[in-house]
Design an enzyme around this catalytic site. Structure first.
Site, mmCIF file in Angstrom:
data_model
loop_
_atom_site.group_PDB
_atom_site.id
_atom_site.type_symbol
_atom_site.label_atom_id
_atom_site.label_comp_id
_atom_site.label_asym_id
_atom_site.label_seq_id
_atom_site.Cartn_x
_atom_site.Cartn_y
_atom_site.Cartn_z
ATOM 1 N N ASP A 38 -6.863 53.881 -79.640
ATOM 2 C CA ASP A 38 -8.316 54.341 -79.172
ATOM 3 C C ASP A 38 -8.752 55.665 -79.410
ATOM 4 O O ASP A 38 -7.906 56.627 -79.414
ATOM 5 C CB ASP A 38 -8.475 54.107 -77.625
ATOM 6 C CG ASP A 38 -9.736 53.522 -77.186
ATOM 7 O OD1 ASP A 38 -10.677 54.503 -76.998
ATOM 8 O OD2 ASP A 38 -10.100 52.393 -76.875
ATOM 9 N N ASP A 59 -9.864 57.899 -84.121
ATOM 10 C CA ASP A 59 -11.356 57.401 -84.289
ATOM 11 C C ASP A 59 -10.904 56.264 -85.224
ATOM 12 O O ASP A 59 -10.587 56.275 -86.624
ATOM 13 C CB ASP A 59 -12.085 58.288 -85.055
ATOM 14 C CG ASP A 59 -13.725 57.600 -85.189
ATOM 15 O OD1 ASP A 59 -13.863 56.354 -85.182
ATOM 16 O OD2 ASP A 59 -14.680 58.491 -85.436
ATOM 17 N N ASN A 86 -10.209 45.329 -82.267
ATOM 18 C CA ASN A 86 -11.242 44.982 -80.944
ATOM 19 C C ASN A 86 -12.075 46.197 -80.974
ATOM 20 O O ASN A 86 -13.222 45.811 -80.212
ATOM 21 C CB ASN A 86 -10.340 44.783 -79.904
ATOM 22 C CG ASN A 86 -11.036 44.915 -78.618
ATOM 23 O OD1 ASN A 86 -11.887 44.129 -78.313
ATOM 24 N ND2 ASN A 86 -10.975 46.387 -77.884
ATOM 25 N N TYR A 151 -26.054 45.835 -84.588
ATOM 26 C CA TYR A 151 -25.060 45.011 -83.743
ATOM 27 C C TYR A 151 -24.947 43.562 -84.559
ATOM 28 O O TYR A 151 -23.503 43.450 -85.056
ATOM 29 C CB TYR A 151 -25.392 44.860 -82.677
ATOM 30 C CG TYR A 151 -24.186 44.232 -81.626
ATOM 31 C CD1 TYR A 151 -23.013 45.023 -81.490
ATOM 32 C CD2 TYR A 151 -24.281 42.749 -81.358
ATOM 33 C CE1 TYR A 151 -22.050 44.430 -80.685
ATOM 34 C CE2 TYR A 151 -23.257 42.330 -80.694
ATOM 35 C CZ TYR A 151 -22.322 43.222 -80.101
ATOM 36 O OH TYR A 151 -21.111 42.558 -79.704
ATOM 37 N N LYS A 155 -21.345 42.630 -86.570
ATOM 38 C CA LYS A 155 -20.472 41.505 -86.284
ATOM 39 C C LYS A 155 -20.655 40.338 -87.336
ATOM 40 O O LYS A 155 -19.604 39.498 -87.605
ATOM 41 C CB LYS A 155 -21.120 40.753 -85.176
ATOM 42 C CG LYS A 155 -20.910 41.930 -83.860
ATOM 43 C CD LYS A 155 -19.518 42.097 -83.696
ATOM 44 C CE LYS A 155 -19.271 43.124 -82.431
ATOM 45 N NZ LYS A 155 -17.703 43.350 -82.245
ATOM 46 N N THR A 186 -17.423 44.367 -68.888
ATOM 47 C CA THR A 186 -16.711 45.504 -69.125
ATOM 48 C C THR A 186 -17.536 46.783 -68.895
ATOM 49 O O THR A 186 -18.849 46.725 -68.508
ATOM 50 C CB THR A 186 -16.137 45.412 -70.621
ATOM 51 O OG1 THR A 186 -17.286 45.792 -71.622
ATOM 52 C CG2 THR A 186 -15.657 44.219 -71.035
#
Length: 247
Positions: A38, A59, A86, A151, A155, A186
């Site tokens: 992460d 990164d 993820n 976005y 995806k 989240t």
């Protein structure tokens, strides 16, 4: 299913929180050794007490991070069997207000990072005789939504990347699939919304199940696809969206 993944080595990106952290926990509980990557240094803190889990800060959109993450799995644990891509970001703006930087950032974090990590993992898995690549997409892999130009494009790219990975990986025993969640509660939006969790919960009514998902529910789907129980599943976009795309 304790011990189901004994001897397996996994790499999870975006592992500091949310779905990534839940996935690391799921894999570790079933015996896998895990590299947790992460950009947030906090990934080191929460994994510090987990035997068999190594944290790496970087990164994910940088090629060097992908190379280093996979190399860490090989050097520390002897190989790599599972990749969970993820890490992701979101921007919700009308197309006329979406900047070039918005576009470049989302394509880099959401799509470029998955490509780089998949490429490096594929090389190791091919030599190892197989593996599983699971990418976290979105309902936006297959449907659009207002304010989601960058976005949705990022995806959608994951769905196509996964199909190619499945085709090229099949002869080598490498499976590749996408999990396509609906809205998950989240802290993904915390950086620009102080009420991010409440805001995300408000989308519950858009799902036939009338609620949003928990990170642990999505981790269950990811874990299944990464496990031998999904041995004949590859090239699929697996909806875990509470029925959102059924309409």
């Amino acid at each position: 299913m304790t011990g189901e993944l004994d001897g397996k080595v996994a790499l999870v990106t975006g592992a500091a929180r949310g779905v990534g952290a839940a996935t690391v926990t799921w894999l570790h509980a079933r015996g896998a050794q895990v590299v947790a990557t992460d950009i947030r240094p906090s990934v080191r803190e929460w994994t510090a007490g987990l035997d068999g889990v190594t944290a790496l800060v970087g990164d994910v959109a940088d090629e060097e991070t992908a190379i280093r993450s996979v190399a860490t799995a090989v050097e520390r644990f002897g190989g790599l069997d599972i990749l969970v891509s993820n890490a992701g970001r979101s921007v919700n703006k009308p197309v006329t207000e979406t900047t070039a930087d918005d576009w470049d950032t989302l394509l880099a974090v959401n799509a470029r990072a998955a490509f780089l990590h998949s490429r490096e993992a594929f090389r190791v898995m091919r030599e190892r005789g197989g593996g599983a690549i699971v990418t976290v997409g979105s309902f936006a892999c297959s449907v659009g939504f207002t304010g989601g130009s960058a976005y949705s494009a990022s995806k959608g790219a994951l769905a196509q990347l996964t199909k190619v990975l499945a085709l090229e990986g099949g002869p080598h025993g490498i499976r590749a699939n996408v999990v396509a969640p609906g809205v998950i509660e989240t802290d993904l939006l915390d950086s620009f919304r102080p009420d991010s969790r409440e805001y995300l919960r408000s989308f519950g009514e858009a799902h036939p199940l009338k609620r949003v998902a928990s990170p642990e529910e999505i981790a269950e789907v990811i874990g299944f696809l990464a496990s031998p129980r999904a041995g004949f599943v590859t090239g699929a976009v697996v909806a875990a969206d509470g029925g959102y795309t059924a309409a």
